[in-house]
Design a protein around this motif. Structure first.
Motif, PDB file in Angstrom:
ATOM      1  N   LEU A   1       0.812  -1.203   0.000  1.00 34.71           N
ATOM      2  CA  LEU A   1       0.000   0.000   0.000  1.00 34.71           C
ATOM      3  C   LEU A   1       0.854   1.266   0.000  1.00 34.71           C
ATOM      4  O   LEU A   1       0.558   2.202  -0.727  1.00 34.71           O
ATOM      5  CB  LEU A   1      -0.900   0.014   1.239  1.00 34.71           C
ATOM      6  N   ARG A   2       1.874   1.250   0.829  1.00 36.40           N
ATOM      7  CA  ARG A   2       2.726   2.454   0.900  1.00 36.40           C
ATOM      8  C   ARG A   2       3.490   2.649  -0.411  1.00 36.40           C
ATOM      9  O   ARG A   2       3.714   3.793  -0.822  1.00 36.40           O
ATOM     10  CB  ARG A   2       3.692   2.359   2.077  1.00 36.40           C
ATOM     11  N   SER A   3       3.854   1.582  -1.080  1.00 37.75           N
ATOM     12  CA  SER A   3       4.517   1.717  -2.384  1.00 37.75           C
ATOM     13  C   SER A   3       3.572   2.353  -3.393  1.00 37.75           C
ATOM     14  O   SER A   3       3.977   3.208  -4.193  1.00 37.75           O
ATOM     15  CB  SER A   3       4.967   0.359  -2.907  1.00 37.75           C
ATOM     16  N   ALA A   4       2.308   1.948  -3.364  1.00 37.18           N
ATOM     17  CA  ALA A   4       1.313   2.535  -4.265  1.00 37.18           C
ATOM     18  C   ALA A   4       1.125   4.016  -3.953  1.00 37.18           C
ATOM     19  O   ALA A   4       1.001   4.842  -4.867  1.00 37.18           O
ATOM     20  CB  ALA A   4      -0.010   1.789  -4.143  1.00 37.18           C
ATOM     21  N   GLN A   5       1.128   4.359  -2.667  1.00 38.16           N
ATOM     22  CA  GLN A   5       1.009   5.765  -2.293  1.00 38.16           C
ATOM     23  C   GLN A   5       2.211   6.572  -2.783  1.00 38.16           C
ATOM     24  O   GLN A   5       2.048   7.693  -3.266  1.00 38.16           O
ATOM     25  CB  GLN A   5       0.883   5.903  -0.774  1.00 38.16           C
ATOM     26  N   MET A   6       3.409   5.995  -2.663  1.00 38.01           N
ATOM     27  CA  MET A   6       4.608   6.710  -3.130  1.00 38.01           C
ATOM     28  C   MET A   6       4.569   6.922  -4.637  1.00 38.01           C
ATOM     29  O   MET A   6       4.902   8.007  -5.134  1.00 38.01           O
ATOM     30  CB  MET A   6       5.868   5.946  -2.730  1.00 38.01           C
ATOM     31  N   LEU A   7       4.152   5.901  -5.380  1.00 41.01           N
ATOM     32  CA  LEU A   7       4.043   6.023  -6.827  1.00 41.01           C
ATOM     33  C   LEU A   7       3.050   7.123  -7.192  1.00 41.01           C
ATOM     34  O   LEU A   7       3.315   7.962  -8.060  1.00 41.01           O
ATOM     35  CB  LEU A   7       3.589   4.692  -7.430  1.00 41.01           C
ATOM     36  N   LEU A   8       1.940   7.154  -6.492  1.00 44.78           N
ATOM     37  CA  LEU A   8       0.912   8.157  -6.757  1.00 44.78           C
ATOM     38  C   LEU A   8       1.391   9.567  -6.386  1.00 44.78           C
ATOM     39  O   LEU A   8       1.156  10.518  -7.129  1.00 44.78           O
ATOM     40  CB  LEU A   8      -0.356   7.788  -5.991  1.00 44.78           C
ATOM     41  N   ALA A   9       2.077   9.698  -5.262  1.00 42.62           N
ATOM     42  CA  ALA A   9       2.600  11.005  -4.852  1.00 42.62           C
ATOM     43  C   ALA A   9       3.612  11.531  -5.869  1.00 42.62           C
ATOM     44  O   ALA A   9       3.600  12.713  -6.223  1.00 42.62           O
ATOM     45  CB  ALA A   9       3.233  10.909  -3.467  1.00 42.62           C
ATOM     46  N   HIS A  10       4.456  10.659  -6.363  1.00 40.47           N
ATOM     47  CA  HIS A  10       5.450  11.059  -7.369  1.00 40.47           C
ATOM     48  C   HIS A  10       4.745  11.488  -8.667  1.00 40.47           C
ATOM     49  O   HIS A  10       5.130  12.486  -9.290  1.00 40.47           O
ATOM     50  CB  HIS A  10       6.415   9.904  -7.628  1.00 40.47           C
ATOM     51  N   THR A  11       3.717  10.764  -9.050  1.00 40.11           N
ATOM     52  CA  THR A  11       2.960  11.115 -10.253  1.00 40.11           C
ATOM     53  C   THR A  11       2.283  12.465 -10.092  1.00 40.11           C
ATOM     54  O   THR A  11       2.279  13.284 -11.020  1.00 40.11           O
ATOM     55  CB  THR A  11       1.914  10.025 -10.555  1.00 40.11           C
ATOM     56  N   LEU A  12       1.707  12.716  -8.927  1.00 43.34           N
ATOM     57  CA  LEU A  12       1.074  14.012  -8.666  1.00 43.34           C
ATOM     58  C   LEU A  12       2.100  15.142  -8.722  1.00 43.34           C
ATOM     59  O   LEU A  12       1.824  16.212  -9.267  1.00 43.34           O
ATOM     60  CB  LEU A  12       0.377  13.994  -7.306  1.00 43.34           C
ATOM     61  N   ARG A  13       3.287  14.903  -8.179  1.00 41.29           N
ATOM     62  CA  ARG A  13       4.347  15.912  -8.215  1.00 41.29           C
ATOM     63  C   ARG A  13       4.716  16.259  -9.648  1.00 41.29           C
ATOM     64  O   ARG A  13       4.811  17.428 -10.030  1.00 41.29           O
ATOM     65  CB  ARG A  13       5.570  15.411  -7.462  1.00 41.29           C
ATOM     66  N   ILE A  14       4.903  15.238 -10.476  1.00 35.46           N
ATOM     67  CA  ILE A  14       5.269  15.485 -11.873  1.00 35.46           C
ATOM     68  C   ILE A  14       4.120  16.169 -12.616  1.00 35.46           C
ATOM     69  O   ILE A  14       4.343  17.090 -13.408  1.00 35.46           O
ATOM     70  CB  ILE A  14       5.660  14.164 -12.562  1.00 35.46           C
ATOM     71  N   HIS A  15       2.895  15.738 -12.361  1.00 33.84           N
ATOM     72  CA  HIS A  15       1.744  16.300 -13.074  1.00 33.84           C
ATOM     73  C   HIS A  15       1.551  17.783 -12.742  1.00 33.84           C
ATOM     74  O   HIS A  15       1.316  18.584 -13.638  1.00 33.84           O
ATOM     75  CB  HIS A  15       0.483  15.510 -12.718  1.00 33.84           C
ATOM     76  N   PHE A  16       1.615  18.134 -11.479  1.00 33.06           N
ATOM     77  CA  PHE A  16       1.320  19.512 -11.082  1.00 33.06           C
ATOM     78  C   PHE A  16       2.534  20.435 -11.139  1.00 33.06           C
ATOM     79  O   PHE A  16       2.373  21.642 -11.261  1.00 33.06           O
ATOM     80  CB  PHE A  16       0.710  19.554  -9.678  1.00 33.06           C
ATOM     81  N   ASN A  17       3.724  19.908 -11.053  1.00 35.24           N
ATOM     82  CA  ASN A  17       4.919  20.752 -11.084  1.00 35.24           C
ATOM     83  C   ASN A  17       5.818  20.330 -12.240  1.00 35.24           C
ATOM     84  O   ASN A  17       5.614  20.755 -13.348  1.00 35.24           O
ATOM     85  CB  ASN A  17       5.655  20.704  -9.751  1.00 35.24           C
ATOM     86  N   SER A  18       6.800  19.506 -11.983  1.00 36.81           N
ATOM     87  CA  SER A  18       7.656  18.986 -13.043  1.00 36.81           C
ATOM     88  C   SER A  18       8.508  17.878 -12.461  1.00 36.81           C
ATOM     89  O   SER A  18       8.538  17.660 -11.253  1.00 36.81           O
ATOM     90  CB  SER A  18       8.556  20.081 -13.619  1.00 36.81           C
ATOM     91  N   LYS A  29       9.600  27.640   4.654  1.00 39.36           N
ATOM     92  CA  LYS A  29       9.111  27.838   3.279  1.00 39.36           C
ATOM     93  C   LYS A  29       8.304  26.636   2.813  1.00 39.36           C
ATOM     94  O   LYS A  29       7.321  26.777   2.105  1.00 39.36           O
ATOM     95  CB  LYS A  29      10.283  28.076   2.329  1.00 39.36           C
ATOM     96  N   GLU A  30       8.744  25.448   3.224  1.00 44.45           N
ATOM     97  CA  GLU A  30       8.037  24.230   2.830  1.00 44.45           C
ATOM     98  C   GLU A  30       6.613  24.218   3.384  1.00 44.45           C
ATOM     99  O   GLU A  30       5.676  23.803   2.716  1.00 44.45           O
ATOM    100  CB  GLU A  30       8.811  23.012   3.338  1.00 44.45           C
ATOM    101  N   ARG A  31       6.454  24.687   4.608  1.00 44.16           N
ATOM    102  CA  ARG A  31       5.114  24.746   5.224  1.00 44.16           C
ATOM    103  C   ARG A  31       4.204  25.729   4.512  1.00 44.16           C
ATOM    104  O   ARG A  31       2.997  25.569   4.525  1.00 44.16           O
ATOM    105  CB  ARG A  31       5.229  25.119   6.700  1.00 44.16           C
ATOM    106  N   ARG A  32       4.786  26.755   3.907  1.00 41.35           N
ATOM    107  CA  ARG A  32       3.972  27.745   3.192  1.00 41.35           C
ATOM    108  C   ARG A  32       3.730  27.385   1.733  1.00 41.35           C
ATOM    109  O   ARG A  32       2.886  27.982   1.088  1.00 41.35           O
ATOM    110  CB  ARG A  32       4.636  29.119   3.281  1.00 41.35           C
ATOM    111  N   ASP A  33       4.477  26.419   1.209  1.00 43.27           N
ATOM    112  CA  ASP A  33       4.330  26.017  -0.188  1.00 43.27           C
ATOM    113  C   ASP A  33       2.949  25.376  -0.403  1.00 43.27           C
ATOM    114  O   ASP A  33       2.594  24.404   0.263  1.00 43.27           O
ATOM    115  CB  ASP A  33       5.440  25.036  -0.567  1.00 43.27           C
ATOM    116  N   GLU A  34       2.204  25.922  -1.334  1.00 45.64           N
ATOM    117  CA  GLU A  34       0.823  25.471  -1.576  1.00 45.64           C
ATOM    118  C   GLU A  34       0.763  24.008  -2.014  1.00 45.64           C
ATOM    119  O   GLU A  34      -0.089  23.246  -1.553  1.00 45.64           O
ATOM    120  CB  GLU A  34       0.172  26.366  -2.639  1.00 45.64           C
ATOM    121  N   PHE A  35       1.650  23.603  -2.905  1.00 46.53           N
ATOM    122  CA  PHE A  35       1.622  22.222  -3.383  1.00 46.53           C
ATOM    123  C   PHE A  35       1.975  21.242  -2.267  1.00 46.53           C
ATOM    124  O   PHE A  35       1.342  20.195  -2.132  1.00 46.53           O
ATOM    125  CB  PHE A  35       2.569  22.028  -4.571  1.00 46.53           C
TER     126      PHE A  35
END
Length: 191
Positions: A1-18, A29-35
């Motif tokens: 399950l945690r591996s699936a979550q990591m894969l999904l989090a990485h995909t979301l990072r690439i999709h919304f940012n790069s 700064k990390e706490r204030r970052d919207e993403f």
């Protein structure tokens, strides 16, 4: 399950940012970052259908309700992939600019199925445009009148994709360790 979550989090990072995006260096700064705030709330281990969409609770609930897999049982690659697809579809109800997920059945990717999934919105727009064009034409005297233009079927390959695609191919590449026979062919798929 945690591996699936990591894969999904990485995909979301690439999709919304790069692919090269990194969170800010300082904790403040990390706490204030919207993403960062969004992604942490999406994965927070809290039972919520709207805020913590990808929580462990929701993964377990989706696995149990649709695929009869209890917590603590073996979650194979197929179950994990289908649960990811289901949770992303749930999240699309509140987050419209998400990617789509296609899970290949039995390790085979069918282009038609991918085109159908990825052109869903542009197909609707094309069909609406076609209806408007047909409505503006004069009414035929007879339904079999040869001067009446026939309705063209919309080819999904001519339509633009609506968003990004997460293509999941659920395969086990070995029983208890990675089978070295797969190294070359797997490496070539990323070139």
């Amino acid at each position: 399950l945690r591996s699936a979550q990591m894969l999904l989090a990485h995909t979301l990072r690439i999709h919304f940012n790069s692919r090269t995006w990194m969170p800010p260096n300082s904790l403040e700064k990390e706490r204030r970052d919207e993403f960062v705030r969004k992604i942490l709330s999406w994965f927070a281990d809290f039972p919520s259908r709207t805020e913590s969409v990808y929580s462990l609770h929701n993964f377990v609930a989706a696995g149990y309700s649709k695929y009869d897999v209890l917590p603590g049982e073996w979650w194979g690659p197929g179950t994990s992939c289908y649960v990811i697809r289901d949770l992303v579809e749930l999240h699309q109800k509140t987050q419209s600019n998400l990617f789509r997920v296609h899970v290949s059945s039995e390790g085979t990717v069918y282009r038609d199925a991918v085109y159908e999934l990825m052109t869903r919105e542009s197909r609707k727009r094309a069909e609406e445009r076609q209806r408007k064009e047909e409505a503006s034409l004069p009414s035929p005297l007879h339904p079999l009148d040869p001067s009446v233009p026939s309705t063209k079927k919309i080819d999904p390959k001519t339509l633009d994709w609506d968003t990004s695609l997460l293509l999941l191919v659920p395969l086990r590449l070995g029983l208890d360790k990675f089978n070295q026979d797969y190294v070359d062919s797997l490496a070539k798929s990323f070139w």
